[in-house]
Scaffold this motif. Structure first.
Motif, mmCIF file in Angstrom:
data_model
loop_
_atom_site.group_PDB
_atom_site.id
_atom_site.type_symbol
_atom_site.label_atom_id
_atom_site.label_comp_id
_atom_site.label_asym_id
_atom_site.label_seq_id
_atom_site.Cartn_x
_atom_site.Cartn_y
_atom_site.Cartn_z
ATOM 1 N N ARG A 70 0.842 -1.200 0.000
ATOM 2 C CA ARG A 70 0.000 0.000 0.000
ATOM 3 C C ARG A 70 0.879 1.252 0.000
ATOM 4 O O ARG A 70 1.741 1.415 0.867
ATOM 5 C CB ARG A 70 -0.887 -0.009 1.233
ATOM 6 C CG ARG A 70 -1.751 1.214 1.386
ATOM 7 C CD ARG A 70 -2.448 1.176 2.752
ATOM 8 N NE ARG A 70 -3.087 2.435 3.036
ATOM 9 C CZ ARG A 70 -4.401 2.639 2.979
ATOM 10 N NH1 ARG A 70 -5.202 1.636 2.683
ATOM 11 N NH2 ARG A 70 -4.905 3.816 3.242
ATOM 12 N N MET A 77 -1.695 6.871 0.288
ATOM 13 C CA MET A 77 -3.102 6.509 0.457
ATOM 14 C C MET A 77 -3.611 6.847 1.852
ATOM 15 O O MET A 77 -4.808 6.965 2.054
ATOM 16 C CB MET A 77 -3.332 5.032 0.155
ATOM 17 C CG MET A 77 -3.406 4.746 -1.309
ATOM 18 S SD MET A 77 -4.043 3.107 -1.623
ATOM 19 C CE MET A 77 -3.969 3.103 -3.398
ATOM 20 N N SER A 78 -2.718 6.988 2.788
ATOM 21 C CA SER A 78 -3.107 7.329 4.161
ATOM 22 C C SER A 78 -3.084 8.825 4.418
ATOM 23 O O SER A 78 -3.435 9.277 5.501
ATOM 24 C CB SER A 78 -2.152 6.641 5.150
ATOM 25 O OG SER A 78 -2.214 5.255 4.977
ATOM 26 N N THR A 93 -2.030 3.528 -8.567
ATOM 27 C CA THR A 93 -2.194 2.348 -7.728
ATOM 28 C C THR A 93 -3.673 2.206 -7.405
ATOM 29 O O THR A 93 -4.324 3.184 -6.997
ATOM 30 C CB THR A 93 -1.381 2.467 -6.418
ATOM 31 O OG1 THR A 93 -0.031 2.786 -6.737
ATOM 32 C CG2 THR A 93 -1.414 1.163 -5.641
ATOM 33 N N ALA A 123 -7.122 1.486 -5.580
ATOM 34 C CA ALA A 123 -7.616 1.679 -4.221
ATOM 35 C C ALA A 123 -8.923 0.904 -4.072
ATOM 36 O O ALA A 123 -9.652 0.712 -5.052
ATOM 37 C CB ALA A 123 -7.844 3.166 -3.952
ATOM 38 N N TYR A 161 -3.336 -4.565 -4.280
ATOM 39 C CA TYR A 161 -2.881 -3.307 -4.854
ATOM 40 C C TYR A 161 -2.200 -3.588 -6.191
ATOM 41 O O TYR A 161 -1.306 -4.424 -6.281
ATOM 42 C CB TYR A 161 -1.913 -2.580 -3.917
ATOM 43 C CG TYR A 161 -2.582 -2.098 -2.659
ATOM 44 C CD1 TYR A 161 -3.477 -1.026 -2.699
ATOM 45 C CD2 TYR A 161 -2.344 -2.724 -1.448
ATOM 46 C CE1 TYR A 161 -4.115 -0.594 -1.546
ATOM 47 C CE2 TYR A 161 -2.974 -2.284 -0.293
ATOM 48 C CZ TYR A 161 -3.860 -1.231 -0.350
ATOM 49 O OH TYR A 161 -4.486 -0.803 0.781
ATOM 50 N N GLU A 217 -0.241 -1.660 -9.284
ATOM 51 C CA GLU A 217 0.467 -0.423 -9.632
ATOM 52 C C GLU A 217 0.727 -0.410 -11.131
ATOM 53 O O GLU A 217 1.157 -1.409 -11.698
ATOM 54 C CB GLU A 217 1.787 -0.403 -8.864
ATOM 55 C CG GLU A 217 2.711 0.723 -9.221
ATOM 56 C CD GLU A 217 4.065 0.531 -8.571
ATOM 57 O OE1 GLU A 217 4.183 0.802 -7.365
ATOM 58 O OE2 GLU A 217 4.995 0.077 -9.275
#
Length: 169
Positions: free
Chosen positions: A90, A94-95, A130, A132, A137, A139
């Motif tokens: 990940r 994304m965070s 990537t 979500a 995941y 890429e």
């Protein structure tokens, strides 16, 4: 005399053989790209093998030319190569709440034909996307000069078919 002659050929042949092996290992005869192969768990690897079977023969008009080393976790199209890697970790972006709110200029979240992607601009003018909200995941690196929209449209149905919606482990 025969054993001397055989020994002489072996001693001379060994450096030549080593040189040939080294040259072959350092270059690709067909000019294909290389890609690091991810190391996902068994469940994710199985999803990625399913994706490999569902991938299209052409992306953005370019024929499939898989990178080296050969793996069902990687795929490629064209030259310069569009590279897909399945089972990656990940991305930390994304965070980042700025991405979700659209306040990060280097990374943008969006969807194409039912597949959500994180887009990150690369320093060389290309983009990395990537998936979500999928069980694995995926890429996709799109080099400068390629139509990113076309690439994602061409890959969307295969991703939807092989990688179920959900949260990756």
């Amino acid at each position: 005399m025969n054993s001397f002659r055989h020994r002489h050929i072996s001693v001379i042949g060994l450096p030549v053989l080593v040189l040939l092996i080294a040259a072959t290992g350092c270059s690709s005869a067909d000019g294909s790209a290389s890609a690091a192969v991810p190391s996902p768990g068994a469940t994710t690897a199985a999803l990625c093998r399913n994706l490999d079977e569902a991938l299209p023969a052409k992306v953005d008009g370019a024929d499939r030319r898989d990178p080296s080393p050969a793996s069902s976790l990687t795929a490629g199209w064209g030259d310069p190569a569009i590279i897909l890697r399945c089972g990656v970790v990940r991305p930390t972006k994304m965070s980042d709440p700025k991405v979700a709110e659209g306040r990060d200029e280097d990374a943008v979240a969006g969807g194409v034909n039912g597949v959500r992607w994180l887009m990150e601009e690369q320093g060389d003018g290309g983009y990395r996307f990537t998936t979500a909200l999928r069980r694995a995941y995926v890429e996709v690196s799109v080099p400068k000069g390629r139509d990113s929209s076309s690439v994602l449209i061409d890959l969307a149905s295969a991703v939807k078919k092989a990688i179920p919606a959900g949260i990756a482990d």
